[in-house]
Every structure is written in structure tokens, then in C-alpha cells.
Design an enzyme around this catalytic site. Structure first.
Site, PDB file in Angstrom:
ATOM      1  N   SER A   1     -66.305   1.814  37.063  1.00 19.46           N
ATOM      2  CA  SER A   1     -65.902   1.333  38.391  1.00 19.46           C
ATOM      3  C   SER A   1     -65.115   0.036  38.264  1.00 19.46           C
ATOM      4  O   SER A   1     -65.053  -0.568  37.192  1.00 19.46           O
ATOM      5  CB  SER A   1     -67.138   1.103  39.272  1.00 19.46           C
ATOM      6  OG  SER A   1     -67.808  -0.084  38.884  1.00 19.46           O
TER       7      SER A   1
ATOM      8  N   SER B   1     -65.782  -2.862  39.738  1.00 18.63           N
ATOM      9  CA  SER B   1     -66.547  -4.014  40.228  1.00 18.63           C
ATOM     10  C   SER B   1     -66.390  -5.255  39.369  1.00 18.63           C
ATOM     11  O   SER B   1     -66.719  -6.352  39.809  1.00 18.63           O
ATOM     12  CB  SER B   1     -68.029  -3.651  40.344  1.00 18.63           C
ATOM     13  OG  SER B   1     -68.597  -3.475  39.059  1.00 18.63           O
TER      14      SER B   1
ATOM     15  N   LYS C   1     -72.572  -6.711  35.030  1.00 16.98           N
ATOM     16  CA  LYS C   1     -72.204  -7.781  35.953  1.00 16.98           C
ATOM     17  C   LYS C   1     -72.195  -9.107  35.188  1.00 16.98           C
ATOM     18  O   LYS C   1     -72.592  -9.186  34.032  1.00 16.98           O
ATOM     19  CB  LYS C   1     -73.201  -7.883  37.117  1.00 16.98           C
ATOM     20  CG  LYS C   1     -73.401  -6.606  37.918  1.00 16.98           C
ATOM     21  CD  LYS C   1     -72.190  -6.197  38.723  1.00 16.98           C
ATOM     22  CE  LYS C   1     -72.433  -4.887  39.462  1.00 16.98           C
ATOM     23  NZ  LYS C   1     -71.208  -4.371  40.120  1.00 16.98           N
TER      24      LYS C   1
ATOM     25  N   SER D   1     -68.196  -5.283  44.934  1.00 16.65           N
ATOM     26  CA  SER D   1     -69.215  -5.194  43.885  1.00 16.65           C
ATOM     27  C   SER D   1     -70.595  -5.070  44.521  1.00 16.65           C
ATOM     28  O   SER D   1     -70.960  -5.849  45.405  1.00 16.65           O
ATOM     29  CB  SER D   1     -69.163  -6.442  42.993  1.00 16.65           C
ATOM     30  OG  SER D   1     -70.250  -6.450  42.096  1.00 16.65           O
TER      31      SER D   1
END
Length: 270
Positions: free
Chosen positions: A89, A91, A146, A229
Site C-alpha cells: 500500500s 501508506s 509504519k 495511513s
């Protein structure tokens, strides 16, 4: 259904190990007796092709004997040293793009048992600014990636798209408006503690204004694509026992199966 590769690898290695041990402990003696009997019949050493035939076992045992060392090495490397992941993705844009293949240092945050994730040898604690891979707290079968923003005990605020750590705003510097004429994204550089990194912000008004206190043994994480996100602002904190490792390099970019892999953007991750 989610595919747990770690569990499958452990099971396959265990099955191959059983076959390998059975071959070494039981079948190896029988092979020696067969070869000795054959050599006695010909009154001398056997040719290579005859030895090869006499050393053969049934297909499953031969497969276990061949695969066990390979599976064991892969299991050790993947569980304790380095594991590859693909970014699915956007994010973490612009730091990581969809289709980036990354390497994750599995021992940086401590040695953990495969599948169980239990830490057996402590190493480093996550630091502010680390790009970390972890099991998603709401569904540990899924891996997330992250940036670590908040450490245990930190008071994290988010207001006007700016992070506040223990009351101190983390400085952002505008680098570009994308596209320049009618911008939809702002490319900025954020100073997150001692780490400087780039991030994307939408030009839309802020949607979130809140404050959190990070519990002991937990971490507050956010994506670099700040307005796109799914992170700690929405589902909470990452427990230490769900940490997988620290991402440290991009080694390939391959966004679609029917395209050629691109090795021109190999880089470290900051």
C-alpha cells in the site's frame, strides 16, 4: 484466508527433519549392510552408479534428506536474521512506494521464536523515527509497516497535521507542492526527534486533533503518507511482543507481475 508462511516453513522443516533423522539413524545402517553385501559378492569396490543405486531410498525420504538442510538455513535466516517483505500500500509514501521489496532486520529488536514471536534474547528498543514492521494488533496474521513516533510514556499530540511529542512540535519544512499549479499533495521534510525524513500531506483540512499517552511496553506509529495511513491514530498502540523487525533497505521495485523488476533504486531506508 491469510497465508502464514512462517508457520508453513516451520511445519515443513519439522517434517523434513523427521525424515532426515529417520534416514540417518535407521536407514543409513541398512544401506551400509546392503553395500557391504554387494561388495562381498563382487569381491571388491562397487562402481559409482551401483553405489548410487544402493544409497537410494524411497522418494519421500530422499526428498526430506535433500530439503532439510536448505529449509533449516532458510528458517534460521528468515526467523533470526533478515526477512524480505513487499510493500502492498501507499501508506509509507514517499519513503516506500507500492511494489518496493524491502529487507527487515529480524534481530534488531531482539531474537524471537518463529511463529510464537516470544522474545528470547533482548537487543535494542525501538527508537523514534525507526521504520518498523509489526503484527497488526487487531489481526496478528497481518504485517504492517509504519514509522515509530511515540515511545513508552510519551505524550503524543496531533493538531493541524503537526505531531507534538511531550508538548514539543516536530518541525516540518515544505519541499514541494504536487502538482505545482493545483497542488493536491505537499511534500515536506519532518524532523522527528533526531531523524529527518520526508512525508506527504494532503491539502485538505485537518480531520484529526487528539492526544495520546503511550503505555509502557507499547509504541505509537504513523505512516509517512500522513493523511492516507491506517495507524495508531485510529487503532491504538503496538505492543512490544508484536514487533517483527526494523526495515533497513529497499532491494527491488516490482509493482506488477507482468512488468520487469527494477533494481535501479536500491537504497537504505531512513
Amino acid at each position: 484466508m491469510d497465508f502464514d508462511f512462517a508457520l508453513v516453513l516451520v511445519v515443513l522443516t519439522f517434517i523434513a527433519a523427521l525424515g532426515w533423522v529417520y534416514d540417518r539413524v535407521i536407514l543409513a545402517g541398512a544401506r551400509k549392510l546392503r553395500i557391504a553385501a554387494a561388495e562381498e559378492q563382487v569381491n571388491g569396490a562397487l562402481p559409482e552408479n551401483a553405489l548410487e543405486q544402493l544409497n537410494k531410498e524411497n522418494g519421500l525420504i530422499d526428498l526430506c534428506r535433500s530439503l532439510f538442510p536448505v529449509l533449516l538455513v532458510v528458517l534460521i535466516l528468515r526467523s533470526f536474521v533478515v526477512e524480505p517483505f513487499q510493500i502492498p500500500s501507499g501508506s509509507m509514501r514517499p519513503t516506500l512506494e507500492v511494489g518496493d521489496f524491502i529487507l527487515v532486520n529480524k534481530w534488531h529488536y531482539g531474537f524471537r521464536l518463529p511463529v510464537l514471536g516470544t522474545k528470547v534474547v533482548p537487543m535494542n528498543d525501538p527508537q523514534r523515527g525507526d521504520v518498523a514492521v509489526f503484527k497488526f494488533p487487531d489481526d496478528p496474521r497481518i504485517n504492517y509497516i509504519k514509522r515509530v513516533v511515540g515511545l513508552p510514556g510519551d505524550r503524543i499530540g496531533y493538531q493541524n497535521k503537526t505531531i507534538f511529542i511531550n508538548g514539543k512540535p516536530q518541525v516540518q519544512t515544505l519541499l514541494a507542492q504536487l502538482p505545482p499549479q493545483k497542488p493536491r499533495l505537499l511534500l515536506t521534510e519532518e524532523q522527528l526527534g533526531d531523524v529527518s525524513h520526508q512525508l506527504y500531506r494532503d491539502v485538505t483540512p485537518p480531520r484529526i486533533a487528539a492526544e495520546w499517552v503511550v503505555p509502557e511496553g507499547h509504541y505509537f506509529v504513523m505512516g509517512d503518507n500522513r493523511d492516507n495511513s491506517n495507524d495508531s491514530r485510529f487503532w491504538g498502540y503496538v505492543p512490544d511482543d508484536l514487533l517483527v523487525g526494523k526495515a533497513f533497505a529497499v532491494w527491488m521495485h516490482w509493482p506488477e507481475f507482468f512488468t520487469l523488476p527494477d533494481f535501479s533504486d536500491v537504497r537504505t531506508i531512513h
